[in-house]
Design an enzyme around this catalytic site. Structure first.
Site, PDB file in Angstrom:
ATOM      1  CE1 TYR A 296       8.232 -30.594   2.055  1.00 45.01           C
ATOM      2  CE2 TYR A 296       7.045 -32.682   2.047  1.00 45.01           C
ATOM      3  CZ  TYR A 296       7.043 -31.291   2.063  1.00 45.01           C
ATOM      4  OH  TYR A 296       5.841 -30.607   2.083  1.00 45.01           O
TER       5      TYR A 296
ATOM      6  N   GLY B 236       0.221 -27.992  -0.319  1.00 46.06           N
ATOM      7  CA  GLY B 236       0.534 -29.164  -1.138  1.00 46.06           C
ATOM      8  C   GLY B 236       0.377 -30.463  -0.370  1.00 46.06           C
ATOM      9  CG  ASP B 237       2.778 -31.248   2.938  1.00 45.55           C
ATOM     10  OD1 ASP B 237       3.426 -32.137   2.375  1.00 45.55           O
ATOM     11  OD2 ASP B 237       3.284 -30.212   3.373  1.00 45.55           O
ATOM     12  NE  ARG B 238      -5.998 -31.811   3.702  1.00 38.70           N
ATOM     13  CZ  ARG B 238      -6.455 -32.642   4.621  1.00 38.70           C
ATOM     14  NH1 ARG B 238      -6.827 -32.180   5.791  1.00 38.70           N
ATOM     15  NH2 ARG B 238      -6.508 -33.943   4.386  1.00 38.70           N
TER      16      ARG B 238
ATOM     17  CB  ALA C   9      -3.092 -35.616   3.081  1.00 40.25           C
TER      18      ALA C   9
END
Length: 458
Positions: free
Chosen positions: A141, A256-258, A261
């Site tokens: 980030y 986006g994180d989902r 991951a």
């Protein structure tokens, strides 16, 4: 053999949602007045990615991050430690806070504060966990963790023994050479590659250029509702479409994180790149459908999307204040008319349970030559539809008893019952359920399909 942990490396933020509703504007300006109902604090950035990676708790997740000593850092430590093992790099910076003011499901304003500061030395424990990792996700980030010389030295050795997924940031570092998959979004790809061409050809060209420049195995470009574009550099890219997410407005915060991951988890389990990206596209769509980051850590009851147990699903949805919808039938040789009826039924509530006639029940209703497709296969095909949340098979000639168990708020039947009551209507009155009819698509029926396959007239 014991699996090593999934290690998430990156910048942790504190996300804050101030939630309420708007019914008026301020008297001194045309600004909406938000009547605040609640405030939710949760990990963001790499913290959210690590939290999501813990899934059902069957895999250990380690988070290598930088945190200071301010109050916000203490909130993050407490929340993350519930599910994630923490390995910390010290920092002089203040925790980055992203606060959203939300009303009726929409974000009205976002306010950011915090600074990266100077990072301290990498603790020896970081090398140990990276050496034992079954997979690594770098969630960059732009706050400095992935750029830290000590972190990069450790990460450079990982691709030789475990898959690395790198979720890049325009202010962050390039992926280390040998990274298996990088997961930028469409706008980031165009910015990284310096090619502003808005069409798919330009995006494919930019993605291929980044594969070569970054020396990664593949680039999975997230494209929101369009899904993902998977590029291996040379050759034709693969488009992986996303399931439709019904309803608007849609909050995509954290999608986006989902996605990243999910890719990392699948690769750590031994999936091929294309399989991992396809799984992640569906996981990200489900995440958005279920409320995205705004609800993923919310302690309030949430309406689940799927359940293997139809009765438990109905109970959970009712407990969460949702609407249970049910429909029934044989669904032998599933066709377009069935699908459109099921989709219309799902839009009436928060879950759809299909009450499916068993093989014996179908034979009694349709004759000895039916069903054409056995009940296990019919149930499996139905559950594969996005609009179907659960299937329950019943043996009787009518679904009355299973309806008494499910107690749906709405019971849907396909067909024309405008001049007569539905057979199940009296049963629904026992708990105040409502029966509705949904029109069939003209010209589509299992009987016509069966006749056509046997050489008869359609």
């Amino acid at each position: 053999m014991t699996r090593g942990p999934l290690v998430v490396v990156g910048d942790v933020l504190l996300d804050v949602d101030v939630c309420g509703s708007v019914s008026r504007t301020a008297p001194d300006s045309p600004a909406p007045v938000v009547d605040v109902v609640r405030r939710v604090e949760r990990p963001g950035g790499a913290g959210l990615a690590a939290w999501l990676a813990t899934g059902d708790g069957s895999r250990e997740v380690v988070l290598l991050m930088a945190l200071g000593s301010d109050d916000e850092a203490q909130v993050l430590r407490r929340r993350l430690a519930e599910r994630v093992r923490l390995v910390e790099i010290g920092t002089t910076g203040r925790t980055t806070v992203k606060a959203r003011v939300r009303a009726d499901g929409q974000t009205l304003l976002r306010m950011d504060r915090g600074d990266a500061g100077d990072l301290g030395d990498v603790p020896p424990e970081a090398g140990d966990v990276l050496a034992s990792a079954s997979g690594v996700l770098v969630s960059d980030y732009g706050r400095g963790v992935s750029s830290h010389p000590g972190v990069r030295a450790l990460l450079a050795a990982v691709p030789r023994r475990a898959p690395v997924v790198w979720d890049p940031h325009p202010r962050g570092a390039d992926p280390v050479s040998g990274t298996l998959v990088a997961t930028p979004n469409e706008g980031e790809v165009r910015r990284f590659a310096g090619d502003p061409a808005p069409d798919l050809a330009g995006l494919s060209r930019s993605a291929a250029a980044l594969v070569e420049r970054w020396e990664v195995r593949a680039l999975a470009v997230t494209r929101g509702a369009a899904g993902a574009l998977l590029s291996y550099g040379a050759g034709i890219p693969v488009h992986l479409p996303a399931p439709e997410v019904p309803g608007r407005p849609v909050d995509t915060c954290g999608a986006g994180d989902r996605f990243a991951a999910s890719v990392a988890l699948a690769l750590a389990e031994g999936a091929l790149i294309r399989e991992a990206v396809g799984t992640a596209v569906v996981a990200a769509a489900d995440f958005v459908r279920d409320g995205a980051a705004a609800t993923c850590m919310d302690p309030r009851p949430r309406v689940p999307r799927t359940s293997g147990d139809a009765v438990a699903l109905a109970r959970e949805v009712r407990a969460g204040g949702g609407t249970v919808v049910a429909t029934g039938g044989c669904f032998d040789l599933l066709h377009r008319g069935h699908v459109e009826t099921l989709q219309a039924a799902r839009r009436l509530g928060d879950c759809l349970v299909v009450c499916l006639n068993s093989d014996d029940s179908v034979r009694r209703l349709k004759g000895p030559d039916r069903p054409i497709v056995p009940q296990e296969d019919r149930a499996r095909v139905l559950t594969a539809l996005d609009c179907v949340d659960a299937v329950v098979v019943f043996e009787e000639d009518t679904p009355n008893e299973v309806l008494r168990t499910l107690r749906p708020h709405v019971w849907c039947k396909g067909g024309d019952y405008s001049d007569a009551a539905l057979p199940e209507e009296q049963v629904l009155l026992e708990w105040g359920g409502q029966a509705v009819t949904l029109p069939y698509l003209a010209g589509r029926s299992t009987t016509r399909l069966a006749r056509a396959t046997q050489g008869g007239e359609p």
